[in-house]
Design a protein around this motif. Sequence first.
Motif, PDB file in Angstrom:
ATOM      1  N   VAL A 170       0.839  -1.205   0.000  1.00 53.29           N
ATOM      2  CA  VAL A 170       0.000   0.000   0.000  1.00 53.29           C
ATOM      3  C   VAL A 170       0.872   1.252   0.000  1.00 53.29           C
ATOM      4  CG1 VAL A 170      -1.703   1.342   1.300  1.00 53.29           C
ATOM      5  CG2 VAL A 170      -1.941  -1.136   1.143  1.00 53.29           C
ATOM      6  N   LYS A 171       1.909   1.246   0.817  1.00 58.53           N
ATOM      7  CA  LYS A 171       2.801   2.410   0.880  1.00 58.53           C
ATOM      8  C   LYS A 171       3.487   2.648  -0.467  1.00 58.53           C
ATOM      9  CE  LYS A 171       6.863   4.322   3.210  1.00 58.53           C
ATOM     10  NZ  LYS A 171       7.898   4.131   4.255  1.00 58.53           N
ATOM     11  N   GLU A 172       3.940   1.583  -1.111  1.00 54.48           N
ATOM     12  CA  GLU A 172       4.602   1.720  -2.415  1.00 54.48           C
ATOM     13  C   GLU A 172       3.633   2.273  -3.453  1.00 54.48           C
ATOM     14  OE1 GLU A 172       6.106  -2.153  -3.242  1.00 54.48           O
ATOM     15  OE2 GLU A 172       7.831  -1.967  -1.894  1.00 54.48           O
ATOM     16  N   LYS A 173       2.398   1.746  -3.437  1.00 50.50           N
ATOM     17  CA  LYS A 173       1.386   2.216  -4.387  1.00 50.50           C
ATOM     18  C   LYS A 173       1.012   3.661  -4.093  1.00 50.50           C
ATOM     19  CE  LYS A 173      -1.340   0.423  -7.671  1.00 50.50           C
ATOM     20  NZ  LYS A 173      -0.875  -0.421  -8.785  1.00 50.50           N
ATOM     21  N   THR A 204       2.912   5.924  -2.713  1.00 52.70           N
ATOM     22  CA  THR A 204       4.024   6.788  -3.137  1.00 52.70           C
ATOM     23  C   THR A 204       3.850   7.218  -4.590  1.00 52.70           C
ATOM     24  OG1 THR A 204       5.541   5.688  -1.594  1.00 52.70           O
ATOM     25  CG2 THR A 204       6.531   6.941  -3.400  1.00 52.70           C
ATOM     26  N   SER A 205       3.513   6.253  -5.453  1.00 55.87           N
ATOM     27  CA  SER A 205       3.293   6.556  -6.871  1.00 55.87           C
ATOM     28  C   SER A 205       2.064   7.435  -7.055  1.00 55.87           C
ATOM     29  CB  SER A 205       3.112   5.254  -7.664  1.00 55.87           C
ATOM     30  OG  SER A 205       4.262   4.451  -7.573  1.00 55.87           O
ATOM     31  N   TYR A 206       1.024   7.155  -6.252  1.00 56.70           N
ATOM     32  CA  TYR A 206      -0.221   7.923  -6.354  1.00 56.70           C
ATOM     33  C   TYR A 206       0.006   9.386  -5.973  1.00 56.70           C
ATOM     34  CZ  TYR A 206      -5.234   8.907  -5.953  1.00 56.70           C
ATOM     35  OH  TYR A 206      -6.490   9.431  -6.131  1.00 56.70           O
ATOM     36  N   ILE A 207       0.737   9.613  -4.899  1.00 62.66           N
ATOM     37  CA  ILE A 207       1.034  10.981  -4.451  1.00 62.66           C
ATOM     38  C   ILE A 207       1.875  11.710  -5.492  1.00 62.66           C
ATOM     39  CG2 ILE A 207       2.319  12.331  -2.739  1.00 62.66           C
ATOM     40  CD1 ILE A 207       1.445  10.213  -0.646  1.00 62.66           C
ATOM     41  N   LEU A 208       2.832  11.012  -6.063  1.00 58.37           N
ATOM     42  CA  LEU A 208       3.679  11.609  -7.096  1.00 58.37           C
ATOM     43  C   LEU A 208       2.844  12.017  -8.298  1.00 58.37           C
ATOM     44  CD1 LEU A 208       6.598  12.250  -7.985  1.00 58.37           C
ATOM     45  CD2 LEU A 208       6.713   9.962  -8.961  1.00 58.37           C
ATOM     46  N   GLN A 209       1.900  11.152  -8.668  1.00 60.39           N
ATOM     47  CA  GLN A 209       1.044  11.439  -9.816  1.00 60.39           C
ATOM     48  C   GLN A 209       0.139  12.646  -9.548  1.00 60.39           C
ATOM     49  OE1 GLN A 209      -2.519  10.816 -10.462  1.00 60.39           O
ATOM     50  NE2 GLN A 209      -2.296  11.348 -12.605  1.00 60.39           N
ATOM     51  N   LYS A 210      -0.353  12.764  -8.298  1.00 61.10           N
ATOM     52  CA  LYS A 210      -1.248  13.863  -7.956  1.00 61.10           C
ATOM     53  C   LYS A 210      -0.508  15.162  -7.667  1.00 61.10           C
ATOM     54  CE  LYS A 210      -5.119  11.651  -8.312  1.00 61.10           C
ATOM     55  NZ  LYS A 210      -6.087  11.998  -9.386  1.00 61.10           N
ATOM     56  N   GLY A 211       0.768  15.069  -7.279  1.00 54.07           N
ATOM     57  CA  GLY A 211       1.564  16.272  -7.069  1.00 54.07           C
ATOM     58  C   GLY A 211       1.917  16.573  -5.627  1.00 54.07           C
ATOM     59  N   LEU A 241      -2.447   9.940   5.266  1.00 58.50           N
ATOM     60  CA  LEU A 241      -1.446   9.612   4.248  1.00 58.50           C
ATOM     61  C   LEU A 241      -0.039   9.836   4.794  1.00 58.50           C
ATOM     62  CD1 LEU A 241      -2.966  10.983   0.910  1.00 58.50           C
ATOM     63  CD2 LEU A 241      -3.321   8.795   2.057  1.00 58.50           C
ATOM     64  N   SER A 242       0.127  10.906   5.560  1.00 56.54           N
ATOM     65  CA  SER A 242       1.422  11.198   6.163  1.00 56.54           C
ATOM     66  C   SER A 242       1.826  10.091   7.139  1.00 56.54           C
ATOM     67  CB  SER A 242       1.375  12.540   6.883  1.00 56.54           C
ATOM     68  OG  SER A 242       2.619  12.848   7.477  1.00 56.54           O
ATOM     69  N   GLN A 243       0.861   9.582   7.898  1.00 61.92           N
ATOM     70  CA  GLN A 243       1.154   8.499   8.837  1.00 61.92           C
ATOM     71  C   GLN A 243       1.602   7.235   8.106  1.00 61.92           C
ATOM     72  OE1 GLN A 243      -2.606   8.337  10.889  1.00 61.92           O
ATOM     73  NE2 GLN A 243      -1.885   9.605  12.600  1.00 61.92           N
ATOM     74  N   ILE A 244       0.953   6.940   6.999  1.00 63.55           N
ATOM     75  CA  ILE A 244       1.335   5.758   6.215  1.00 63.55           C
ATOM     76  C   ILE A 244       2.740   5.931   5.643  1.00 63.55           C
ATOM     77  CG2 ILE A 244       0.842   4.430   4.116  1.00 63.55           C
ATOM     78  CD1 ILE A 244      -2.140   4.955   4.637  1.00 63.55           C
ATOM     79  N   MET A 245       2.995   7.099   5.082  1.00 65.32           N
ATOM     80  CA  MET A 245       4.283   7.340   4.435  1.00 65.32           C
ATOM     81  C   MET A 245       5.431   7.369   5.446  1.00 65.32           C
ATOM     82  SD  MET A 245       3.500   7.314   1.330  1.00 65.32           S
ATOM     83  CE  MET A 245       5.132   7.720   0.694  1.00 65.32           C
ATOM     84  N   ASN A 246       5.116   7.753   6.704  1.00 62.06           N
ATOM     85  CA  ASN A 246       6.149   7.833   7.745  1.00 62.06           C
ATOM     86  C   ASN A 246       6.172   6.605   8.655  1.00 62.06           C
ATOM     87  OD1 ASN A 246       7.122  10.438   7.013  1.00 62.06           O
ATOM     88  ND2 ASN A 246       5.345  11.370   7.991  1.00 62.06           N
ATOM     89  N   ASP A 247       5.449   5.545   8.210  1.00 63.97           N
ATOM     90  CA  ASP A 247       5.403   4.281   8.970  1.00 63.97           C
ATOM     91  C   ASP A 247       4.878   4.459  10.393  1.00 63.97           C
ATOM     92  OD1 ASP A 247       6.415   2.742   6.823  1.00 63.97           O
ATOM     93  OD2 ASP A 247       8.454   3.366   7.315  1.00 63.97           O
ATOM     94  N   SER A 288      -8.086   0.192  -1.618  1.00 69.32           N
ATOM     95  CA  SER A 288      -9.086   0.034  -2.678  1.00 69.32           C
ATOM     96  C   SER A 288      -9.166   1.269  -3.569  1.00 69.32           C
ATOM     97  CB  SER A 288     -10.465  -0.251  -2.066  1.00 69.32           C
ATOM     98  OG  SER A 288     -10.932   0.857  -1.323  1.00 69.32           O
ATOM     99  N   GLN A 289      -8.988   2.459  -2.971  1.00 69.32           N
ATOM    100  CA  GLN A 289      -9.113   3.695  -3.750  1.00 69.32           C
ATOM    101  C   GLN A 289      -7.891   3.986  -4.618  1.00 69.32           C
ATOM    102  OE1 GLN A 289     -11.186   7.180  -2.184  1.00 69.32           O
ATOM    103  NE2 GLN A 289     -11.387   6.129  -0.211  1.00 69.32           N
ATOM    104  N   ILE A 290      -6.741   3.460  -4.247  1.00 67.88           N
ATOM    105  CA  ILE A 290      -5.540   3.702  -5.058  1.00 67.88           C
ATOM    106  C   ILE A 290      -5.207   2.507  -5.934  1.00 67.88           C
ATOM    107  CG2 ILE A 290      -4.601   5.350  -3.399  1.00 67.88           C
ATOM    108  CD1 ILE A 290      -2.642   3.183  -2.471  1.00 67.88           C
TER     109      ILE A 290
END
Length: 281
Positions: A9-12, A14-21, A38-44, A59-61
């Motif tokens: 989920v975190k890897e996916k 990361t790509s989703y955030i990059l795509q959205k900006g 999202l910040s909590q997920i990205m910062n483990d 499911s949403q990403i």
Amino acid sequence: MTTEFKKQVKEKLTSYILQKGSQNKAANSLNGISATLLSQIMNDNHQNISEMMWRNVASQIGCSSKKWFCVETTDFKIISKILEDAQKHANVFALTGDAGSGKSMSFEIYTKNNKNSYLLSCAEYWNRKEFLTQVLLAIGVDYSGFSVVEMMNEIVKKLKSQETPLIILDEADKLPDTVLYFFITLYNRLEEHCGIVLCATDHLSKRINKGIKLNRKGYKEINSRIGRHFIELKGVSFIDITQICIANGIDDVKSIKAIFADSEGDLRRVKRKIQAVQNQI
């Protein structure tokens, strides 16, 4: 819920955030998901994230715990070229293809890999405000308290601030006339700046042609803006199904032929048959 799934989920994400900006824009494009989460997920920082929320984000990403390998089918390649053309040159196209031919998956893959491209899966119940709400969600804009006019203005403003944006309207034949007319407005206000692609089954082309014959409001304008032409996809071939089977661990000719014979050109059916064979191995 496994650590491996959370890692996926975190890897996916990361790509989703990059795509959205940005994380904020990514959060704005998701239902019921905050930038803090999202910040909590990205910062483990996982201790306060419930399994239900993990599944909601996943499911949403487009992240699934079940491994499935996609391949570049004939239609996937055609769709990719059309989307690239539309985005690069701000062109407008209309595609038609059978249900289950992989259109939606092709769109999802493209939007995940190309910045400023946005996918809307249309629904029959959308009215004008819901349509604009979905566009604003897709482009990551907070629409709280906006009127319909303000929503349209905000969409135009946002897309005009971006480099080569693209809007994909999947299952566009489900839109009622009052919403389909918004396509004309979007085109008029974003002409030569934003690409737009409509996609549906051949019901859309039949609907447009019938509307033109009956001289219904807006149908000639819609037909003109798509170049008076619907691009027909080729459908699923034996070669496509063979490649999908091999990519997902089915390589014996007998099984592949049986899956093809039973598929009726529907990739959803192909997936179910492959999974059935996998469970027997």
